[in-house]
Design a protein around this motif. Structure first.
Motif, PDB file in Angstrom:
ATOM      1  N   VAL A   1       0.834  -1.199   0.000  1.00  0.00           N
ATOM      2  CA  VAL A   1       0.000   0.000   0.000  1.00  0.00           C
ATOM      3  C   VAL A   1       0.872   1.254   0.000  1.00  0.00           C
ATOM      4  O   VAL A   1       0.606   2.214  -0.747  1.00  0.00           O
ATOM      5  N   PHE A   2       1.912   1.269   0.815  1.00  0.00           N
ATOM      6  CA  PHE A   2       2.806   2.433   0.816  1.00  0.00           C
ATOM      7  C   PHE A   2       3.530   2.567  -0.522  1.00  0.00           C
ATOM      8  O   PHE A   2       3.766   3.684  -0.999  1.00  0.00           O
ATOM      9  N   GLU A   3       3.859   1.430  -1.133  1.00  0.00           N
ATOM     10  CA  GLU A   3       4.476   1.484  -2.466  1.00  0.00           C
ATOM     11  C   GLU A   3       3.512   2.105  -3.474  1.00  0.00           C
ATOM     12  O   GLU A   3       3.892   2.962  -4.282  1.00  0.00           O
ATOM     13  N   ALA A   4       2.276   1.666  -3.422  1.00  0.00           N
ATOM     14  CA  ALA A   4       1.274   2.199  -4.344  1.00  0.00           C
ATOM     15  C   ALA A   4       1.061   3.688  -4.108  1.00  0.00           C
ATOM     16  O   ALA A   4       0.931   4.475  -5.061  1.00  0.00           O
ATOM     17  N   ALA A   5       1.048   4.083  -2.845  1.00  0.00           N
ATOM     18  CA  ALA A   5       0.843   5.492  -2.515  1.00  0.00           C
ATOM     19  C   ALA A   5       1.940   6.360  -3.112  1.00  0.00           C
ATOM     20  O   ALA A   5       1.685   7.453  -3.651  1.00  0.00           O
ATOM     21  N   ALA A   6       3.174   5.884  -3.013  1.00  0.00           N
ATOM     22  CA  ALA A   6       4.299   6.657  -3.549  1.00  0.00           C
ATOM     23  C   ALA A   6       4.136   6.878  -5.049  1.00  0.00           C
ATOM     24  O   ALA A   6       4.411   7.979  -5.564  1.00  0.00           O
ATOM     25  N   PHE A   7       3.708   5.849  -5.763  1.00  0.00           N
ATOM     26  CA  PHE A   7       3.527   6.000  -7.206  1.00  0.00           C
ATOM     27  C   PHE A   7       2.356   6.928  -7.515  1.00  0.00           C
ATOM     28  O   PHE A   7       2.451   7.791  -8.392  1.00  0.00           O
TER      29      PHE A   7
ATOM     30  N   GLY B   1      -3.875  12.352  -4.717  1.00  0.00           N
ATOM     31  CA  GLY B   1      -3.724  12.373  -3.265  1.00  0.00           C
ATOM     32  C   GLY B   1      -4.013  11.008  -2.659  1.00  0.00           C
ATOM     33  O   GLY B   1      -4.799  10.226  -3.198  1.00  0.00           O
ATOM     34  N   VAL B   2      -3.389  10.726  -1.529  1.00  0.00           N
ATOM     35  CA  VAL B   2      -3.527   9.418  -0.878  1.00  0.00           C
ATOM     36  C   VAL B   2      -3.664   9.591   0.630  1.00  0.00           C
ATOM     37  O   VAL B   2      -2.964  10.410   1.239  1.00  0.00           O
ATOM     38  N   ARG B   3      -4.568   8.823   1.197  1.00  0.00           N
ATOM     39  CA  ARG B   3      -4.643   8.697   2.660  1.00  0.00           C
ATOM     40  C   ARG B   3      -4.603   7.212   2.997  1.00  0.00           C
ATOM     41  O   ARG B   3      -5.408   6.434   2.471  1.00  0.00           O
ATOM     42  N   ILE B   4      -3.659   6.815   3.851  1.00  0.00           N
ATOM     43  CA  ILE B   4      -3.568   5.420   4.297  1.00  0.00           C
ATOM     44  C   ILE B   4      -4.085   5.340   5.721  1.00  0.00           C
ATOM     45  O   ILE B   4      -3.547   5.994   6.620  1.00  0.00           O
TER      46      ILE B   4
ATOM     47  N   ALA C   1       8.125 -18.485  -2.031  1.00  0.00           N
ATOM     48  CA  ALA C   1       9.413 -18.308  -1.358  1.00  0.00           C
ATOM     49  C   ALA C   1       9.443 -17.086  -0.462  1.00  0.00           C
ATOM     50  O   ALA C   1      10.373 -16.911   0.317  1.00  0.00           O
ATOM     51  N   SER C   2       8.435 -16.220  -0.571  1.00  0.00           N
ATOM     52  CA  SER C   2       8.444 -14.993   0.231  1.00  0.00           C
ATOM     53  C   SER C   2       7.026 -14.487   0.431  1.00  0.00           C
ATOM     54  O   SER C   2       6.097 -14.884  -0.289  1.00  0.00           O
ATOM     55  N   ALA C   3       6.893 -13.592   1.405  1.00  0.00           N
ATOM     56  CA  ALA C   3       5.588 -12.982   1.649  1.00  0.00           C
ATOM     57  C   ALA C   3       5.142 -12.177   0.443  1.00  0.00           C
ATOM     58  O   ALA C   3       3.961 -12.166   0.080  1.00  0.00           O
ATOM     59  N   GLY C   4       6.089 -11.515  -0.204  1.00  0.00           N
ATOM     60  CA  GLY C   4       5.748 -10.722  -1.380  1.00  0.00           C
ATOM     61  C   GLY C   4       5.156 -11.564  -2.488  1.00  0.00           C
ATOM     62  O   GLY C   4       4.183 -11.172  -3.130  1.00  0.00           O
ATOM     63  N   GLN C   5       5.751 -12.745  -2.700  1.00  0.00           N
ATOM     64  CA  GLN C   5       5.221 -13.636  -3.728  1.00  0.00           C
ATOM     65  C   GLN C   5       3.822 -14.129  -3.383  1.00  0.00           C
ATOM     66  O   GLN C   5       2.956 -14.258  -4.248  1.00  0.00           O
ATOM     67  N   LEU C   6       3.612 -14.405  -2.107  1.00  0.00           N
ATOM     68  CA  LEU C   6       2.298 -14.891  -1.688  1.00  0.00           C
ATOM     69  C   LEU C   6       1.250 -13.795  -1.842  1.00  0.00           C
ATOM     70  O   LEU C   6       0.126 -14.041  -2.288  1.00  0.00           O
ATOM     71  N   MET C   7       1.622 -12.554  -1.490  1.00  0.00           N
ATOM     72  CA  MET C   7       0.693 -11.448  -1.699  1.00  0.00           C
ATOM     73  C   MET C   7       0.420 -11.255  -3.188  1.00  0.00           C
ATOM     74  O   MET C   7      -0.718 -10.988  -3.591  1.00  0.00           O
ATOM     75  N   ALA C   8       1.449 -11.418  -4.006  1.00  0.00           N
ATOM     76  CA  ALA C   8       1.256 -11.274  -5.448  1.00  0.00           C
ATOM     77  C   ALA C   8       0.301 -12.333  -5.980  1.00  0.00           C
ATOM     78  O   ALA C   8      -0.546 -12.055  -6.835  1.00  0.00           O
ATOM     79  N   PHE C   9       0.424 -13.556  -5.471  1.00  0.00           N
ATOM     80  CA  PHE C   9      -0.477 -14.631  -5.882  1.00  0.00           C
ATOM     81  C   PHE C   9      -1.925 -14.266  -5.578  1.00  0.00           C
ATOM     82  O   PHE C   9      -2.846 -14.643  -6.307  1.00  0.00           O
ATOM     83  N   ASN C  10      -2.111 -13.522  -4.509  1.00  0.00           N
ATOM     84  CA  ASN C  10      -3.459 -13.110  -4.109  1.00  0.00           C
ATOM     85  C   ASN C  10      -3.832 -11.723  -4.616  1.00  0.00           C
ATOM     86  O   ASN C  10      -4.843 -11.155  -4.182  1.00  0.00           O
ATOM     87  N   GLY C  11      -3.009 -11.170  -5.518  1.00  0.00           N
ATOM     88  CA  GLY C  11      -3.335  -9.871  -6.117  1.00  0.00           C
ATOM     89  C   GLY C  11      -3.045  -8.686  -5.235  1.00  0.00           C
ATOM     90  O   GLY C  11      -3.511  -7.569  -5.514  1.00  0.00           O
ATOM     91  N   LEU C  12      -2.294  -8.903  -4.160  1.00  0.00           N
ATOM     92  CA  LEU C  12      -2.006  -7.820  -3.212  1.00  0.00           C
ATOM     93  C   LEU C  12      -0.642  -7.206  -3.537  1.00  0.00           C
ATOM     94  O   LEU C  12       0.336  -7.366  -2.813  1.00  0.00           O
ATOM     95  N   THR C  13      -0.577  -6.496  -4.665  1.00  0.00           N
ATOM     96  CA  THR C  13       0.672  -5.875  -5.084  1.00  0.00           C
ATOM     97  C   THR C  13       0.479  -4.380  -5.263  1.00  0.00           C
ATOM     98  O   THR C  13      -0.640  -3.888  -5.484  1.00  0.00           O
ATOM     99  N   ALA C  14       1.601  -3.656  -5.211  1.00  0.00           N
ATOM    100  CA  ALA C  14       1.549  -2.211  -5.417  1.00  0.00           C
ATOM    101  C   ALA C  14       1.016  -1.892  -6.811  1.00  0.00           C
ATOM    102  O   ALA C  14       0.226  -0.945  -6.997  1.00  0.00           O
ATOM    103  N   GLU C  15       1.421  -2.692  -7.789  1.00  0.00           N
ATOM    104  CA  GLU C  15       0.971  -2.441  -9.158  1.00  0.00           C
ATOM    105  C   GLU C  15      -0.541  -2.589  -9.280  1.00  0.00           C
ATOM    106  O   GLU C  15      -1.221  -1.749  -9.891  1.00  0.00           O
ATOM    107  N   ALA C  16      -1.069  -3.656  -8.719  1.00  0.00           N
ATOM    108  CA  ALA C  16      -2.511  -3.896  -8.809  1.00  0.00           C
ATOM    109  C   ALA C  16      -3.296  -2.820  -8.060  1.00  0.00           C
ATOM    110  O   ALA C  16      -4.340  -2.348  -8.533  1.00  0.00           O
ATOM    111  N   LEU C  17      -2.794  -2.436  -6.904  1.00  0.00           N
ATOM    112  CA  LEU C  17      -3.469  -1.398  -6.123  1.00  0.00           C
ATOM    113  C   LEU C  17      -3.440  -0.060  -6.858  1.00  0.00           C
ATOM    114  O   LEU C  17      -4.440   0.673  -6.896  1.00  0.00           O
ATOM    115  N   THR C  18      -2.295   0.261  -7.444  1.00  0.00           N
ATOM    116  CA  THR C  18      -2.162   1.522  -8.181  1.00  0.00           C
ATOM    117  C   THR C  18      -3.114   1.552  -9.366  1.00  0.00           C
ATOM    118  O   THR C  18      -3.832   2.537  -9.596  1.00  0.00           O
TER     119      THR C  18
END
Length: 746
Positions: free
Chosen positions: A629-635, A642-645, A721-738
């Protein structure tokens, strides 16, 4: 005995109003019923071999049977058969002065209500005669179909099988000088957990034996023969001995049968008076021996073997519950009630014994009718880490506080299925020690520890919530992926706490958010759907899931949980080092409001008072999920959006008051975020809810928001292999959120 209607009998005590049939005589009463077997000023019979005590115990059993059947038949609903088969055992416990009795059998409820009526406990809820028992049975604000926390004199709820032992063991641990008997059906004995949980408890606490299983071995479960119905007496005794019970006392009605009943399980109410008394004497003396054995340091079980439905309208599984045809006017119900009918004098004798037993009504004497004194915790040593400083592990930060709570409150217990170190809370084990007969400093083991570690989540949850219900502090720790196996009893107890007539410490849990952190272990370790249970339970009114975003926040959440009463508080956090994003004060405000703003940037157009400004609000449940989410906010900010988290810390506060049954709870908590403050937190051009768990946890936000909105949530587990990969599998990525944020605002 011949039975008459009430109108034909004079001198009826007022509490008997509503009894349908009275007997003209009770054989043996003139000889053995001249005076109460529990003398004035006494709390128990003097001698279990005394024929008068035996006879009056038998009368007590018949009174319980009569009331159980009449009360259930008054609504043509309920369960008389199981309790009827152990009525002598219950009556014996009472006559011996033991009233701290629980059960794992919710279907014994009408029998327990009858017992509470006989000793006048139900007068605390305005029930003073049998008619009122009938009227209140299975009615709202009355005598619910299964035991609850609402009924005076009853120590614990009952419904799901395999739970009663937890309450008995919790009571025994807190009150070493009292007996805690619990009735257990032979159908429920087939549940997977009772024996293993008692076995682990006995290994951990070998000197705490003052809990007594009373096995109701009646040959039948709800709709068929029980799975242990084919065991011989010797096999049943060997089974309990093989599970560590040093004293096994079995009384089999078959050995007293003088009516040539053909089956292995027989009905003692069909015996002659002489043999009924012989059987009752064996039960009374057996229960006395069992109670003294349990209080004297031996792990003990008492087994009563008698046909299900003994003395009521039907036998075997057919006696289990009533159907619409089983009314008070039905001939088979009328016949059964007349067979069990007592004289008015016998009713008065039974009531006098029940009143005197145990020193008074259960509602005035059992341990759960009093608030347990708790140690003063003083000021906890909270450590506030610098925002933006070095990442910290949330669970470890909480573990420091847990250790201090245990040091200051020696009744405090932490339970975990052998996994504290794996959850980054080894500091709890180091401070409080794992309870184990083998002292081993390497593994932080000590016989006098305060960390209870069976492998069964049911056993972990059961003892922890039992202690909370009985008035002590506890903490159940688990991976959220495994906690599902302990949830049934946690759910039972939180519902009981919602109805409880006294304040008690909240039952508190710490669940490591293993789904996002355990990718390498495969989907078996990734089961965050348990959050959907808690999301649904928030509407009960006393369930509060908490999601601290960092190591500061979790300390404030635990501080709040320790002050909570009659609540279920679920803290979910990561075991990985994560950024410090909040202060203590922010979380304390978030616990009150439900959420806190972690980050807010207006669009450049808004800051220049130009038109076309847009703002996306991210409502985030959890800590690790904040990273994309913070990654998406930065982009998004580079795109002029504007962004509010907003971190959703306490989602229960975000419902509207009308969404939640909070006002039906004892110790009611009516704190909810106002519409104006909700708009301040979540108002924008678009709202995206983000959670690494079940989407239901975001319902209160989505329910109230008027923005264009969407939800990103867990779908299912996968080996990664990582939390990031697992989130990506579930669509929880900065790219998808952005991408979705831009779509929503444009």
């Amino acid at each position: 005995m011949t039975a008459t209607t009430p109108k034909a009998t004079s001198g009826i005590p007022s509490f008997c109003e509503g009894i349908q049939y009275f007997s003209e005589t009770v054989p043996g009463f003139e000889t053995y019923g001249k005076a109460p077997a529990i003398a004035t000023g006494s709390s128990a019979i003097a001698d279990p071999a005394d024929p008068a005590a035996v006879f009056q115990t038998m009368l007590g059993a018949d009174a319980l049977r009569y009331l159980t059947l009449q009360v259930t038949a008054s609504k043509a609903s309920g369960h008389p058969g199981g309790f009827a088969s152990q009525a002598e055992a219950y009556a014996a416990l009472v006559m011996l002065g033991h009233k701290n009795i629980v059960t794992e059998v919710g279907h014994h409820a009408p029998g327990f209500y009858s017992a509470m009526f006989l000793d006048r406990s139900l007068e605390d809820m305005g029930i003073v005669n049998v008619q009122q028992v009938r009227d209140k049975f299975r009615e709202k604000d009355g005598l619910l179909g299964h035991l609850s926390g609402f009924i005076p004199g009853l120590l614990a709820p009952a419904g799901p099988l395999g739970q009663g032992q937890h309450f008995a063991m919790a009571g025994a641990l807190l009150h070493r000088d009292k007996l805690f008997a619990f009735t257990m059906g032979d159908g429920g004995m087939g549940e997977p957990y009772p024996m293993s949980s008692m076995g682990h408890f006995h290994t951990a606490y070998p000197s705490v034996t003052n809990f007594l299983p009373v096995l109701v071995w009646n040959g039948y479960s709800q709709e068929h023969h029980s799975m242990v119905s084919t065991k011989t007496n010797a096999e049943m005794i060997a089974y309990w001995q093989g599970n560590g019970f040093e004293e096994v006392i079995l009384v089999d009605a078959k050995e007293f049968d003088d009516q040539n009943q053909p089956e292995d399980y027989v009905d003692s109410t069909a015996f002659s008076l002489e043999q009924r008394m012989a059987f009752t004497k064996a039960v009374l003396q057996g229960v006395d021996k069992a109670a003294k054995s349990a209080l004297g340091g031996k792990l003990t079980v008492f087994i009563i073997k008698q046909l299900k439905g003994a003395g009521v309208h039907a036998r075997g599984a057919k006696s289990h519950n009533l159907y619409p045809k089983d009314t008070l006017d039905a001939p088979h119900i009328v016949s059964a009630l007349k067979e069990r009918a007592l004289t008015a004098e016998a009713w008065q004798l039974v009531r006098t014994n029940c009143e005197r037993a145990g020193g008074g009504p259960a509602a005035k004497t059992v341990v759960t009718e009093f608030t347990l004194p708790l140690a003063d915790l003083g000021e906890l040593p909270l450590e506030e880490f610098a925002v933006g400083g070095e990442p910290k592990i949330s669970t470890t930060a909480m573990g420091v506080l847990v250790g201090k709570v245990g040091e200051r409150d020696r009744t405090f217990l932490v339970t975990n299925a052998d996994g504290n170190e794996a959850s980054a809370i080894a500091n709890i084990n180091q401070a409080l020690k794992i309870i184990h007969p083998t002292t081993d400093d390497l593994y932080n083991q000590s016989p006098n520890g305060q960390v209870y570690e069976p492998l069964s989540e049911d056993a972990c949850a059961g003892l922890a919530v039992g202690l909370s219900l009985f008035g002590a502090r506890s903490l159940w720790c688990s991976y959220e992926s495994f906690a599902i196996n302990g949830l049934p009893i946690w759910q039972t107890v939180t519902q009981a706490m919602a109805e409880l007539r006294r304040p008690t410490p909240a039952t508190v849990t710490l669940f490591t958010a293993g789904a996002l952190e355990q990718g390498r272990n495969g989907w078996t370790h990734q089961r965050p759907e348990i959050e959907a249970y808690f999301a649904a339970m928030m509407r009960n009114g006393n369930v509060f899931p908490l999601f601290p975003p960092d190591a500061n926040s979790i300390q404030a959440c635990y501080e709040w949980a320790l002050t909570a009463r009659n609540k279920g508080v679920v803290i979910t956090a990561s075991k990985s080092p994560l950024p410090i994003r909040t202060t203590f004060e922010q979380t304390r405000q978030g616990l009150q409001d439900g959420a806190i703003v972690l980050h807010e940037i207006d669009s450049p157009q808004a800051s220049q008072n130009q038109g076309g400004s847009k703002k996306v609000v991210f409502a985030v449940v959890g800590d690790m999920t904040l990273m994309p989410v913070f990654e998406a906010a930065a982009f998004l900010e580079t795109e002029g959006i504007g962004v509010r988290i907003v971190s959703v810390v306490n989602p229960r506060r975000l419902y509207r008051p009308t969404d939640v049954a909070w006002d039906t709870c004892s110790e009611a908590d009516g704190g909810f975020l106002s519409d104006d403050k909700f708009a301040e937190l979540f108002g924008g051009d678009a709202l995206i809810g983000v959670t690494g768990g079940a989407s239901g946890m975001l319902e209160p936000v989505m329910l109230r928001s008027n923005c264009r909105r969407d939800t990103f949530a867990w779908k299912r587990g996968e080996t990664t292999a990582s939390a990031g990969q697992l989130m990506a599998f579930n669509g929880l990525t900065a790219e998808a959120l952005t991408k979705r944020a831009i779509e929503l605002v444009h």
